[in-house]
Motif scaffolding. Structure first.
Motif, PDB file in Angstrom:
ATOM      1  N   ALA A 171       0.856  -1.236   0.000  1.00 12.52           N
ATOM      2  CA  ALA A 171      -0.020  -0.091   0.129  1.00 12.52           C
ATOM      3  C   ALA A 171       0.784   1.137  -0.191  1.00 12.52           C
ATOM      4  N   GLU A 172       0.459   2.150  -0.606  1.00 11.64           N
ATOM      5  CA  GLU A 172       1.235   3.466  -0.810  1.00 11.64           C
ATOM      6  C   GLU A 172       0.061   4.741  -0.108  1.00 11.64           C
ATOM      7  N   LEU A 173       0.793   5.247   0.962  1.00 13.69           N
ATOM      8  CA  LEU A 173      -0.112   6.262   1.625  1.00 13.69           C
ATOM      9  C   LEU A 173       0.867   7.325   2.481  1.00 13.69           C
ATOM     10  N   SER A 174       0.297   8.446   2.551  1.00 12.28           N
ATOM     11  CA  SER A 174       0.941   9.620   3.269  1.00 12.28           C
ATOM     12  C   SER A 174       0.430   9.590   4.815  1.00 12.28           C
ATOM     13  N   ALA A 175       1.502  10.226   5.665  1.00 12.78           N
ATOM     14  CA  ALA A 175       1.198  10.173   7.128  1.00 12.78           C
ATOM     15  C   ALA A 175      -0.003  11.229   7.339  1.00 12.78           C
ATOM     16  N   PRO A 176      -0.553  10.907   8.423  1.00 14.00           N
ATOM     17  CA  PRO A 176      -0.423  10.139   9.490  1.00 14.00           C
ATOM     18  C   PRO A 176      -1.151   8.702   9.334  1.00 14.00           C
ATOM     19  N   MET A 177      -0.763   7.505  10.246  1.00 20.07           N
ATOM     20  CA  MET A 177      -1.178   6.497   9.971  1.00 20.07           C
ATOM     21  C   MET A 177      -0.735   5.718  11.199  1.00 20.07           C
ATOM     22  N   VAL A 178      -1.530   4.542  11.402  1.00 18.46           N
ATOM     23  CA  VAL A 178      -0.986   3.530  12.739  1.00 18.46           C
ATOM     24  C   VAL A 178      -0.487   2.114  11.902  1.00 18.46           C
ATOM     25  N   LEU A 179       0.728   1.709  12.125  1.00 20.67           N
ATOM     26  CA  LEU A 179       1.280   0.441  11.489  1.00 20.67           C
ATOM     27  C   LEU A 179       1.354  -0.692  12.750  1.00 20.67           C
ATOM     28  N   SER A 180       0.853  -1.708  12.548  1.00 18.24           N
ATOM     29  CA  SER A 180       0.920  -2.899  13.199  1.00 18.24           C
ATOM     30  C   SER A 180       1.806  -4.010  12.878  1.00 18.24           C
ATOM     31  N   VAL A 181       2.959  -4.140  13.673  1.00 12.58           N
ATOM     32  CA  VAL A 181       4.145  -4.686  12.768  1.00 12.58           C
ATOM     33  C   VAL A 181       4.465  -6.098  13.110  1.00 12.58           C
ATOM     34  N   ILE A 182       5.090  -6.979  12.241  1.00  9.56           N
ATOM     35  CA  ILE A 182       5.319  -8.465  12.512  1.00  9.56           C
ATOM     36  C   ILE A 182       6.775  -8.626  12.684  1.00  9.56           C
ATOM     37  N   LYS A 183       7.227  -9.701  13.274  1.00 10.39           N
ATOM     38  CA  LYS A 183       8.491 -10.102  13.666  1.00 10.39           C
ATOM     39  C   LYS A 183       9.096 -10.007  12.281  1.00 10.39           C
ATOM     40  N   GLU A 184       8.636 -10.697  11.129  1.00  9.01           N
ATOM     41  CA  GLU A 184       9.651 -10.358   9.850  1.00  9.01           C
ATOM     42  C   GLU A 184      10.194  -9.141   9.566  1.00  9.01           C
ATOM     43  N   LEU A 185       9.639  -7.980  10.156  1.00 11.72           N
ATOM     44  CA  LEU A 185      10.091  -6.464   9.743  1.00 11.72           C
ATOM     45  C   LEU A 185      11.595  -6.244  10.070  1.00 11.72           C
ATOM     46  N   ASN A 186      12.217  -6.798  11.232  1.00  7.08           N
ATOM     47  CA  ASN A 186      13.397  -6.346  11.403  1.00  7.08           C
ATOM     48  C   ASN A 186      13.906  -7.265  12.688  1.00  7.08           C
ATOM     49  N   GLU A 187      15.196  -6.876  13.106  1.00  9.91           N
ATOM     50  CA  GLU A 187      15.610  -7.510  14.362  1.00  9.91           C
ATOM     51  C   GLU A 187      16.012  -6.312  15.040  1.00  9.91           C
ATOM     52  N   PRO A 188      15.191  -6.462  16.354  1.00 12.85           N
ATOM     53  CA  PRO A 188      15.328  -5.239  17.575  1.00 12.85           C
ATOM     54  C   PRO A 188      16.931  -5.152  17.857  1.00 12.85           C
ATOM     55  N   ARG A 189      17.417  -3.977  18.067  1.00 10.12           N
ATOM     56  CA  ARG A 189      18.869  -3.977  18.007  1.00 10.12           C
ATOM     57  C   ARG A 189      19.280  -4.306  19.633  1.00 10.12           C
ATOM     58  N   TYR A 190      20.624  -4.718  19.683  1.00 11.24           N
ATOM     59  CA  TYR A 190      21.146  -5.133  21.001  1.00 11.24           C
ATOM     60  C   TYR A 190      21.391  -3.827  21.826  1.00 11.24           C
TER      61      TYR A 190
END
Ligand SMILES: Cc1cc2nc3c(=O)[nH]c(=O)nc-3n(C[C@H](O)[C@H](O)[C@H](O)COP(=O)(O)OP(=O)(O)OC[C@H]3O[C@@H](n4cnc5c(N)ncnc54)[C@H](O)[C@@H]3O)c2cc1C
Length: 266
Positions: A171-190
């Motif tokens: 999806a393409e959209l402009s701010a503002p918005m609410v995003l609900s994220v899953i694990k696949e998105l990234n690895e939280p930093r140390y």
């Protein structure tokens, strides 16, 4: 970019087997289970940190939680959040997801304009996935669930990849918005010891019901339209067996079990 990250303290998923049910009060008994930040909320924060690194701005971390959880929530400041708002009031106790979203929305309206709110897709304890879409509805902005990638073009258009059963939706959209994220998105930093020490100096504020304008009637247990009529542990059907010994002995025992169960027809 002004980013809000919503985080919830939950019983550590590593010890969920220690959580039991109180049959009388119909509540979860969480004593002796350490509390941690909901794992997906760390992915939400990591996404916010990456966006701040590229576009600048500030990250406000919000949690509706008892004040006793502040030491745990501080980890979000050690990861890199700029400030922490804890929504804590005895009147909030027993809130269902609608009340939770309505209180968080009221706190966000008090903090001012935002470009992005990032949540976890679901929590490790209640796991309804209802809070973020309800939050978006209260704030009158779009919500995308199951977010697995966030790209932003130089002209500020967000390109959001969202996982669905059959594949992905972009999806393409402009701010503002609410995003609900899953694990696949990234690895939280140390987090380093220095990060933890730096977090001690960051701004932590506690907001009560009197510090915000609660326009909706949904606050606390009495204002929650959801009523828990029954709470029961699922019936245990499968029995787990832990194989003892070193890897070779375990492999032999496993092969033997599979043979006896009829999986080997050599
Ligand atoms: C009648 C009723 C009574 C309840 N009473 C209690 C109670 O007394 N104590 C209790 O602990 N729970 C109680 N609950 C559970 C409570 O409603 C949920 O814990 C809460 O609303 C969040 O729902 P969830 O965990 O399913 O979040 P989800 O919708 O799965 O969460 C998605 C995302 O929303 C954000 N989020 C969710 N909750 C919060 C939060 N609190 N602060 C900031 N961000 C958040 C996070 O980013 C999270 O990853 C009650 C529920 C009901 C129905």
């Amino acid at each position: 970019m002004q980013i809000i990250v919503c985080i919830k303290p939950v019983p550590d998923p590593k010890y969920l087997s220690r959580v039991s049910l109180d049959e009388t009060t119909k509540t979860l008994v969480r004593e002796n289970v350490p509390t941690v930040i909901n794992p997906l909320d760390k992915n939400a924060l990591e996404a916010a940190l990456s966006l701040r690194e590229r576009f600048g701005g500030e990250i406000t971390v919000i949690s509706m939680a008892p004040e006793s959880c502040i030491p745990v929530l501080r980890e979000a400041l050690a990861m890199g959040g700029d400030r922490l708002l804890v929504l804590s009031d005895t009147r909030f106790a027993g809130s269902d997801t609608l009340a939770t979203a309505s209180i968080i929305a009221a706190a966000i309206q008090k903090t001012g304009a935002f470009d992005l709110i990032i949540c976890g897709n679901e929590t490790a304890d209640s796991g309804t996935s209802q809070v973020s879409p309800q939050l978006a509805e209260f704030l009158g902005v779009p919500n995308i669930m199951h977010v697995s990638a966030i790209e932003v073009s130089d002209d500020g258009v967000f390109r959001i990849k969202s996982r669905i059963e059959a594949g992905y939706v972009i999806a393409e959209l402009s701010a503002p918005m609410v995003l609900s994220v899953i694990k696949e998105l990234n690895e939280p930093r140390y987090i380093t010891l220095m990060n933890i020490l730096d977090a001690e100096a960051k701004d932590v504020r506690v907001l009560s019901a009197d510090d915000m304008i609660l326009k909706e009637p949904w606050v606390g247990l009495s204002g929650s339209p959801t009523q828990i009529v029954e709470l029961a542990a699922p019936e245990k059907r499968a029995k787990a067996e832990i194989l003892a010994g070193d890897a070779r002995r375990q492999a032999r025992a496993l092969a033997d079990r599979l043979y006896r169960m009829g999986f080997y027809h050599g």
